[in-house]
Enzyme design. Structure first.
Site, PDB file in Angstrom:
ATOM      1  CB  SER B  10      -0.916   0.124   1.083  1.00 40.26           C
ATOM      2  OG  SER B  10      -0.169   0.077   1.846  1.00 40.26           O
ATOM      3  N   GLY B  11       2.263   1.354   0.042  1.00 38.65           N
ATOM      4  CA  GLY B  11       2.846   2.219  -0.055  1.00 38.65           C
ATOM      5  C   GLY B  11       3.541   2.898  -0.675  1.00 38.65           C
ATOM      6  CB  CYS B 149      16.576   7.052  -2.934  1.00 44.56           C
ATOM      7  SG  CYS B 149      15.607   7.944  -0.525  1.00 44.56           S
ATOM      8  CG  ASN B 318      11.774   9.900  -4.653  1.00 47.41           C
ATOM      9  OD1 ASN B 318      12.027  10.020  -5.511  1.00 47.41           O
ATOM     10  ND2 ASN B 318      11.531   9.504  -3.518  1.00 47.41           N
TER      11      ASN B 318
END
Lengths: 351, 351, 351, 351
Positions: B10-11, B149, B318
């Site tokens: 869900s992220g 990142c 990112n």
């Protein structure tokens, strides 16, 4: 009322000068100068400023001297150099917002402004600096050169270290982040909204003039304090406001508490510099959005023990404290008004 | 087809993994895991991904092992640590996108991830690194930890100096600028649009974990090359993409030409790293908008003679090269596919 | 491989065509045309597209016919009119993305495109329309005119009402909101980032050409269905994507359920049109950010009982489904490829 | 000095009230009220407002009456309804910025505010309206209800048609576009920066309460003038400012010149409404960026001959003219001060 002329009236700094002067209780706008847009009213050039001033943009001639007590030159450096020659000694106060007279060391000037021929007679008469640091020199000054927007932020950030704490700054790395208004309204493809929005544009990764300006000033203020200062500058995706990050390596030993106290003390009498703790409010500060539209410069100092360095962050509105507001502030000091006359507006946030 | 499970579905990184896996010719999405949003379809959580996969978010249990050949953990570090313990040796390949297993030196791990208890047995089995630099270790690796990142960008930026040119980097100051997607979708007042838009938020002015991660990796890769590395990170006013600026002071003497050639040579075989000259296109590069949606990392190196330093700029998306894309890239190498399988999309610009 | 030429290669639609064609499995880019930037490589004009194609921008001559099977004209309408004359009957397929051949009714064309002289011979041979609605006409079409970005969105939004449900639309008020990429990269002061960011710019409050284009098409498709259609268009503060809101007053009685079913049915076979419920995901949809970079058009229909009207919302990426993607889609149909060949990319969100 | 209390001090409108009151020459901030953030200073809640007022947020009780001459309720409607009951007859002037007392027709109120129980005794005593239209009722008013931000813009846009020209507005379609500050600082996933930036969010495609509020007011002002008014509202990708577009169909015959003259005449005595021609400055107007931070509402009227309609565009800063500024303006009229006292700031643009 002090009569004010604004030259470069069609630019962004020009518009901001019009905004601030017309809101000032003791200043009266009596002349708008420029080399283009002749005959235009402010509202045609500045969409927000629908003012009925009875003024239009006019070419600058010697006769301007009859109309104004102070003239702001919000013009490119070569134009400022020329106009300063024309108006010096004719107008009681000439305030230049360009880089023409900022760097005092002749060789440095020639290196960073090779296209602006230095007139030594004129250059040496200019008073230069952030009003907080040279306030006493401004009283009755006839020729005033104001620091660039980045230079203002960096100088206000570093001065408490050198002038306050007496530290020697061996190495300083400055990283500057600014919005698109810093670049003015020139027609360049890279500045069109589709290419500029969402950007992190490394427009000056090396060799930014403001670094030279800061070094030159701080070294003259206290020789030997600035070892090596380099700068890189980036355009980020908003319009107004900048943040200068100064990463400082020094041999001196200071801790967070001393730093914080030194900064608070240094700016105790200067209401436009707000020394802020990083976590004192809803968002991490300093953040230029928290000074938008105001003459404040927010400064935060952090001792990075892990990193063996001092981190100094300074945020300001490049069009206000970095340009027009600082010009008004200098004018207030020049003419003996309260330093904050006409500059008491609070930041407009969120915007 | 290689069967793929995405945990943390869900992220934002989870969504990006779903996007990339479903576009990949050799991967098949067979499991979506999470601890919240159980039962939800991807389209409910990711507005752009209206896919009919027949999958909903499910809790992660040992049984997942039957469904997948590789599982991505796009979860917070403590969750990753736990799930890695559960799935190691049950699933052929576990790829962790969190910080749980990035720092190898035990003391450093404990200092930067005090809440993630280090399980030495597991930790030592993880392969860590940017695929460009550790490609050979990835073939058949069972446990893979991917750099953060920022760490990806900084490492790709510095590696040609230490590993390529053999320089000792005495002092490195890293200044990171990223969009809001870097912070995920947690409900925090400071991340609401009115407060985050137009911001230059100094969210980590000192002590960013990715600095430790980079130092740890580069020191292990070639001991003695990293003297002192500090980092400050800022959130700026866009959503996706970051730029890492590394300001490097070294005793070695190299000029612009040598630097440029060394970088081109170092990445000759690596199509995802584009070594770019600062002025080669319409806008100054590298700029993360020019890699948006793609797996590229753009790198530019500049010798700042005036400043006595080397400036290395690295830009990436990112969520792609800094997370999901890199995970797919590592998977490709792990399973012997072409390194760029499913990752050939060009940047979407302007956006 | 089908050989493709892109004319107007330096513009935003041109860049997007290059992106999509080079990602397409069955298309090969063999010619880049333009009247400016002659000799430039794509990477110099499109910062994201650092491709090594061995192509530079060249003037368009008859000889182009030897190099291509299909040519895209991403050029201003007058240029397209001229080039269509040059290339028709020489190139198997000419696909025009400009307005030169969109409006078929001669008087309407002359009124909305007074500077584009209508060549009746040529104009009558052009096939015009959204591929979803005119797919069968595209097979083997020699001359194809594609709808404008807004026209595509509005037509896809209204067609189920007129062609599907057979309603007469007495009054339609269209309100369009688009990002800055819709205006291209021409140098205009109002499009500079400082003035365009944060704007809600009523750039076409009356008299938008796309309204005429839609009326003309829908009336020809089913005479008598469009009573009165007016449009106003606004530029808002992002770069890519548009939302068209159509407020429809009709005498016909339909409720929300019928509307929803009719739309789903109408687009059942058309994967690029996603009929979405307003609250089906995290954010209210349709929202152009949820189609960014993809060829989808998201459509939502709402019965506003209170307001006595039907609200149709359509969102698309103006550079993809509104331009380059639609061109590729039409090409696929023209050459008998799968309709979605090379267009299977999912939206990049958030961005 | 008139003593002022602000309730709802931690919200965006609350912050703006603090900004404007502390800048006002005749107002003095003496109380900050709220139900959360008790004990917090303004600077902790409003990053820009680092003021030393000696005030912290306190719960609201009857005793507040001793501290203030006027109290602003910048609270949700149910809270306002309750506090108005508590403070009416105890404080000389209660100014409510919520929707609790806006709709006067009881059935309409109950329909649009079902959760705000109408207390007839109190409701009937409230004066409601845009100060420009009900100025005379404000003198000595004890209870004042201010229009919503959109309602202010729409009402100022339509009043010259109904009250000035006496037209009957058969059908009005309103399309509203606003920035994210309109939604306040509640924690909602859809309002996080990654999902809200770049959006065109159709958050209220049907059934916006402000439409009912406007109809109710205009109908009561001149019965029979509003036939049918519907509204749709969208969130776009900036923070502050809104534009309301009213598309008006009327049987009356008026041309552009008459419209322009009627609007200028109607607002001749009202300096906060600026009637602007669409092309009078650098950017198309009205655009809310040109009123940012100020109390202006910019209005443009266009006769769309082609479209057979009148297009009225009104732009304002939702936190100033749409909330805090209008509250101060009403206070000025209530207490016999100059209407623009404390409200003379010019827009901050570009921002």
């Amino acid at each position: 009322m002090i009569r004010v002329g604004v030259v470069g009236a069609s630019g962004l700094a020009g518009g901001e000068l019009i905004r601030l002067v017309t809101q000032h209780p003791d200043l009266e706008l009596t002349f708008l100068g420029g080399s283009s847009h002749i005959g235009r009213r402010p509202a045609e050039l500045h969409p927000g400023l629908r003012l009925d001033l009875g003024l239009t943009v006019q070419p600058v001639t010697e006769e301007v001297a009859d109309l104004v007590d102070v003239v702001y030159l919000a013009t490119p450096a070569p134009v400022s150099a020329e106009l300063a020659g024309l108006l010096a000694d004719r107008v009681p106060a000439v305030v230049d917002l360009s880089g023409a007279f900022r760097i005092r060391t002749p060789e440095l000037h020639d290196r960073w402004y090779p296209k602006v021929r230095r007139r030594a007679d004129l250059a040496d008469r200019f008073v230069y600096g952030v009003p907080e640091l040279i306030g006493d020199q401004l009283a009755d000054a006839a020729l005033i050169s104001l620091p660039g927007c980045y230079a203002t932020a960096i100088t206000l950030g570093l001065a408490p270290l050198t002038l306050g704490l007496g530290l020697d700054l061996k190495t300083v790395v400055v990283d500057g982040k600014s919005g698109s208004s810093g670049g003015g309204l020139q027609l360049r493809t890279a500045d069109l909204h589709p290419l500029r929005n969402g950007a992190i544009a490394p427009y000056a990764p090396t060799g930014h003039r403001h670094a030279a300006e800061v070094s030159d000033f701080l070294e003259r203020s206290k020789p030997g304090t600035i070892g090596h200062l380099s700068m890189s500058a980036y355009g980020v995706s908003h319009v107004r406001g900048l943040l200068a990050s100064s990463y400082v390596f020094t041999d001196g030993a200071v801790d967070q508490r001393e730093l914080q106290r030194a900064y608070v003390r240094f700016y105790k009498e200067h209401r436009f510099v707000r020394v802020r703790r990083h976590a004192e409010t809803l968002i991490p500060v300093p953040d230029p959005q928290a000074v938008l539209g105001s003459n404040f410069c927010d400064v935060t100092v952090l001792h990075d023990e892990e990193g063996g360095r001092i981190v100094v962050l300074s945020a300001l509105d490049n069009l206000v404290k970095g340009a027009a507001g600082q010009a008004v502030q200098a004018t207030n000091l020049r003419f003996g008004l309260a330093e904050d006359a006409g500059l008491t507006m609070q930041p407009v946030m969120p915007a």
